[in-house]
Structure formats: structure tokens, C-alpha cells
Scaffold this motif. Structure first.
Motif, mmCIF file in Angstrom:
data_model
loop_
_atom_site.group_PDB
_atom_site.id
_atom_site.type_symbol
_atom_site.label_atom_id
_atom_site.label_comp_id
_atom_site.label_asym_id
_atom_site.label_seq_id
_atom_site.Cartn_x
_atom_site.Cartn_y
_atom_site.Cartn_z
ATOM 1 N N ILE A 6 0.842 -1.106 0.020
ATOM 2 C CA ILE A 6 0.126 0.095 -0.105
ATOM 3 C C ILE A 6 1.065 1.380 0.097
ATOM 4 O O ILE A 6 1.785 1.290 0.987
ATOM 5 N N ASP A 7 0.911 2.212 -0.968
ATOM 6 C CA ASP A 7 1.639 3.260 -1.142
ATOM 7 C C ASP A 7 1.488 4.026 -0.062
ATOM 8 O O ASP A 7 2.360 4.773 0.521
ATOM 9 N N ARG A 8 0.233 4.516 0.162
ATOM 10 C CA ARG A 8 -0.179 5.606 1.150
ATOM 11 C C ARG A 8 -0.792 4.769 2.284
ATOM 12 O O ARG A 8 -1.986 4.180 2.219
ATOM 13 N N LEU A 9 -0.084 4.975 3.468
ATOM 14 C CA LEU A 9 -0.774 4.318 4.690
ATOM 15 C C LEU A 9 -2.252 4.881 4.938
ATOM 16 O O LEU A 9 -3.103 3.839 5.298
ATOM 17 N N ALA A 10 -2.442 5.891 4.516
ATOM 18 C CA ALA A 10 -3.951 6.460 4.886
ATOM 19 C C ALA A 10 -4.979 5.703 3.923
ATOM 20 O O ALA A 10 -5.856 5.708 4.327
ATOM 21 N N ASP A 11 -4.428 5.003 2.763
ATOM 22 C CA ASP A 11 -5.333 4.759 1.930
ATOM 23 C C ASP A 11 -5.818 3.178 2.605
ATOM 24 O O ASP A 11 -6.721 2.517 2.150
ATOM 25 N N HIS A 12 -5.184 2.589 3.558
ATOM 26 C CA HIS A 12 -5.468 1.620 4.099
ATOM 27 C C HIS A 12 -6.668 1.692 5.342
ATOM 28 O O HIS A 12 -7.161 0.634 5.583
ATOM 29 N N ILE A 13 -6.613 2.724 5.672
ATOM 30 C CA ILE A 13 -7.546 2.994 6.859
ATOM 31 C C ILE A 13 -9.055 2.654 6.453
ATOM 32 O O ILE A 13 -9.622 2.969 5.468
ATOM 33 N N GLY A 14 -9.686 1.773 7.201
ATOM 34 C CA GLY A 14 -10.939 1.497 7.152
ATOM 35 C C GLY A 14 -11.075 -0.061 6.440
ATOM 36 O O GLY A 14 -12.243 -0.579 6.324
ATOM 37 N N PHE A 15 -9.896 -0.276 6.004
ATOM 38 C CA PHE A 15 -9.823 -1.866 5.248
ATOM 39 C C PHE A 15 -10.269 -2.890 6.396
ATOM 40 O O PHE A 15 -10.817 -3.856 6.305
ATOM 41 N N LEU A 16 -9.684 -2.702 7.467
ATOM 42 C CA LEU A 16 -9.850 -3.776 8.765
ATOM 43 C C LEU A 16 -10.084 -2.730 9.994
ATOM 44 O O LEU A 16 -9.359 -2.562 10.883
ATOM 45 N N PRO A 17 -11.546 -2.298 10.104
ATOM 46 C CA PRO A 17 -11.763 -1.614 11.094
ATOM 47 C C PRO A 17 -12.015 -2.223 12.557
ATOM 48 O O PRO A 17 -12.209 -3.280 12.621
ATOM 49 N N VAL A 18 -11.409 -1.542 13.525
ATOM 50 C CA VAL A 18 -11.485 -2.208 14.814
ATOM 51 C C VAL A 18 -12.025 -1.018 15.958
ATOM 52 O O VAL A 18 -11.706 0.116 15.599
ATOM 53 N N VAL A 19 -12.523 -1.334 16.900
ATOM 54 C CA VAL A 19 -12.896 -0.531 17.944
ATOM 55 C C VAL A 19 -12.211 -1.043 19.271
ATOM 56 O O VAL A 19 -12.509 -2.207 19.671
#
Length: 371
Positions: free
Chosen positions: A105-118
Motif C-alpha cells: 500500500i503506497d499511502r498508509l492512509a489508503d489502508h484506513i477502514g480496510f480492517l476496522p476495529v474498536v
């Protein structure tokens, strides 16, 4: 509604886990063991795969086992009908790398939301006790998981803010000033703050009734809890705020007003919960807050995040823990991970509540046993 499952997790040189592997239950996973054996680190590894950073505020280097040069967190997961392999690699002195099915993944921000956790942890008390920055971070992380325009605006705002502050310092040290350069940064701050402000208002408005509902169910109390968004933009626009504080900013050499100074207020009755809430009330409030965050994320993502419950018996009696587990042991929630120092306590509750679960014990030698 899609399902989200972590089927398998492998840790190599991650904190005190030199080598451990886990095959998880689709519903409830209980991780037991003595203090210091690394139970919380398993949950933090899942958080790392979600947000590419530690929930416990450790630097990347601190998450590599002492004496080693690299660390690897790998997971096999299912999103809907699709299966993926996700791994995050850390090397001392190098940028962390996250891959999905072998593709970086080039930009780490692009990965946010792919594996959501709380994640719910005793550390959450800092949300009540600490300064506004801690609460803003929760707000930003909660919204960013399912809202890409918000994340993009936030990143651009922070970049412009850093540049403005650096420029103010340069002007002060060199006894010079360029109004056009400041105006350029101000335009960017105004543009992006409008997006951030709108989404923060909407998020807190959506969160409030859910927080109240979960708190009532969890505590059975009659007291009313609340959450409100505190922002200077309620009373003024960003441009006016920047103009008003410009001379002060030049003296301070940083931007003293704006969306980056916002706060979130937590109340019990009409008073700050920090001042009037007991430890039990504050703990119930924080759990209800995180469950509300879970529900909002699920609505917007179309799938339930992973729910990570760390040391849930901390400042909660067994009755409230039973209430909590009853709440999450429904189809409304997805895969759940729980840590506790007493496996027999969780096993008894699991049998009483008829939880579909697998219990793991982390031994003092680092081995993992399935009970």
C-alpha cells in the motif's frame, strides 16, 4: 451487511511475542494469562493492522522485540465473501510497510477502514482525564475509518497548519513578514476546516443517542449522560478567527486558533463527568462511548468492526461485565476479542451467557494453549 473475520494471526518479534500464531473463533475469542504475558499486545497487533500504529502510543521501533531488527504481523481475514492476506512489517530505521495480498500500500492512509476495529481498554480513562488533544484524536480516528473526504481534509489541514507555523517561526527569527504567504496558508486552512467542522458536527449528533442508549443498558442508572462538540467555529468562521488572532500568532510563533483547538465535552447530568462521575460511572460511560462509535462505524461501513475488549473487569463488577457481554453477544456485533487474567471467570460467564467462544491461554514461556 458484510461480515468481517480475522481467521488467523501470526506475530514475529512483535513486542514480547517472538513467535506466536492464533486461529480465531468467528464470534468470541478470550485471551487469558498472567500480567505481562502479552495479552494486550495481541489486541494491539490487530489495532496495528487496522490503523498502522499502536493503540498504546508506542513508536514503531518500540514494537520490535528487544534485540531484534525487524517485526512482522500477519493476518488472514475475510471481508464479505472475499479472503485477504494482510501483513505489516517493521524494520529499525526504515519506513513501515503494509501489504494486502502481497501488494504494498503506497499511502498508509489508503489502508484506513480496510480492517476496522474498536478497542476498549483501561487506557480509555485518558479520554476523560487528559487534555483536548486526546479527545480530538478519538474523534478524528472514529470519523476517518468510514469517511475518506474527512481524512483527506484533515491531512491537508494539518499539512497547511504545519507550514503556517513553520513560516511564523521563520518570520520571527529573521525579523521579516510576508502577508501573501500567510494568506495562502489561511485559504487552505479555511477550505479544509469547513469540511472537518461539518463532519464533526454530524458525527457527534449521530453518536449522542447511541451513547445514551448503551449507557442506560450497561449501567441501569437513571442519570443522563451527554456528549457535545466544542468549537470556536460555532461562533465565528475560520477566516475571521485567523485574522483576529494573527498578531498573537506572530508573537507566539504558532497558530493559536482554529479547528485544531476543538474539544469534546463529556457530561453526567449537567456537569463534566470528570468532576462528578465515580470510577464505575466513568468506566461505563467510556464503554458506552466506544460501543456507540462501533455502531456508527458499522452503519457507514456496512460491516461490523472487530471489537477488542482489553481487561474489561478493570473497575467493572461482574454484573456490569455480564451486561456488557450480553449486549455484544448478538448478531449486531461481529467478531470479539477479550483479555482477562482469570480464565475460569470468563469461562463461567461464557457458559452462563452461552457464548460461542474459544479460550486461549498465554503461558509464561510464550506458548499459546487452546483451552
Amino acid at each position: 451487511m458484510k461480515n468481517l473475520l480475522v481467521e488467523r494471526l501470526e506475530l514475529t518479534n512483535f513486542k514480547n511475542h517472538r513467535s506466536s500464531s492464533w486461529s480465531f473463533n468467528a464470534k468470541v475469542n478470550i485471551i487469558s494469562g498472567n500480567n505481562g504475558n502479552g495479552k494486550t499486545n495481541v489486541l494491539d497487533a490487530l489495532h496495528y493492522l487496522s490503523f498502522t500504529r499502536s493503540y498504546l502510543n508506542f513508536s514503531d521501533a518500540q514494537n520490535i522485540t528487544h534485540g531484534e531488527q525487524m517485526s512482522l504481523v500477519k493476518a488472514q481475514l475475510q471481508r464479505g465473501e472475499q479472503h485477504y492476506g494482510v501483513d505489516l512489517g517493521l524494520k529499525k530505521g526504515q519506513k513501515k510497510v503494509i501489504r494486502v495480498d502481497g501488494k504494498e500500500i503506497d499511502r498508509l492512509a489508503d489502508h484506513i477502514g480496510f480492517l476496522p476495529v474498536v478497542m476498549i481498554t483501561p487506557m480509555d480513562r485518558d479520554l476523560i482525564l487528559d487534555a483536548a488533544e486526546t479527545r480530538r484524536k478519538l474523534l478524528d480516528a472514529s470519523i476517518s475509518v468510514s469517511n475518506r473526504p474527512y481524512l483527506d481534509a484533515l491531512m491537508k489541514y494539518n499539512r497547511a497548519l504545519t507550514q503556517r507555523n513553520t513560516t511564523l517561526k521563520y518570520f520571527a527569527s529573521n525579523r521579516t513578514y510576508d502577508a501573501e504567504m500567510i494568506d495562502l496558508y489561511d485559504q487552505q486552512l479555511c477550505e479544509h476546516s469547513a469540511v472537518i467542522y461539518e463532519h464533526r458536527c454530524s458525527f457527534v449528533e449521530e453518536l449522542l443517542p447511541l451513547l445514551q442508549e448503551f449507557y442506560q443498558t450497561l449501567s441501569g442508572g437513571k442519570e443522563q449522560v451527554g456528549i457535545s462538540y466544542k468549537s470556536a467555529l460555532h461562533e465565528s468562521d475560520m477566516q475571521s478567527l485567523l485574522v483576529e488572532k494573527l498578531e498573537k500568532d506572530r508573537v507566539l510563533q504558532y497558530t493559536s486558533g482554529g479547528i485544531h483547538r476543538d474539544d469534546v465535552l463529556f457530561t453526567l447530568g449537567d456537569h463534566p463527568i470528570k468532576k462528578v462521575g465515580s470510577q464505575g460511572q466513568q468506566k461505563s460511560f467510556l464503554i458506552a462511548l466506544k460501543l456507540a462509535q462501533f455502531e456508527v462505524s458499522k452503519r457507514h461501513l456496512g460491516m461490523p468492526p472487530l471489537l477488542l475488549l482489553d481487561d474489561i473487569f478493570d473497575k467493572l463488577d461482574e454484573g456490569r461485565v455480564a451486561n456488557l457481554l450480553s449486549m455484544v453477544n448478538t448478531d449486531n456485533f461481529g467478531q470479539i476479542f477479550i483479555t482477562d487474567t482469570h480464565p475460569e471467570r470468563m469461562l463461567a460467564l461464557s457458559q452462563t451467557l452461552k457464548l460461542q467462544h474459544t479460550t486461549f491461554e498465554l503461558l509464561d514461556n510464550g506458548e499459546v494453549q487452546t483451552l
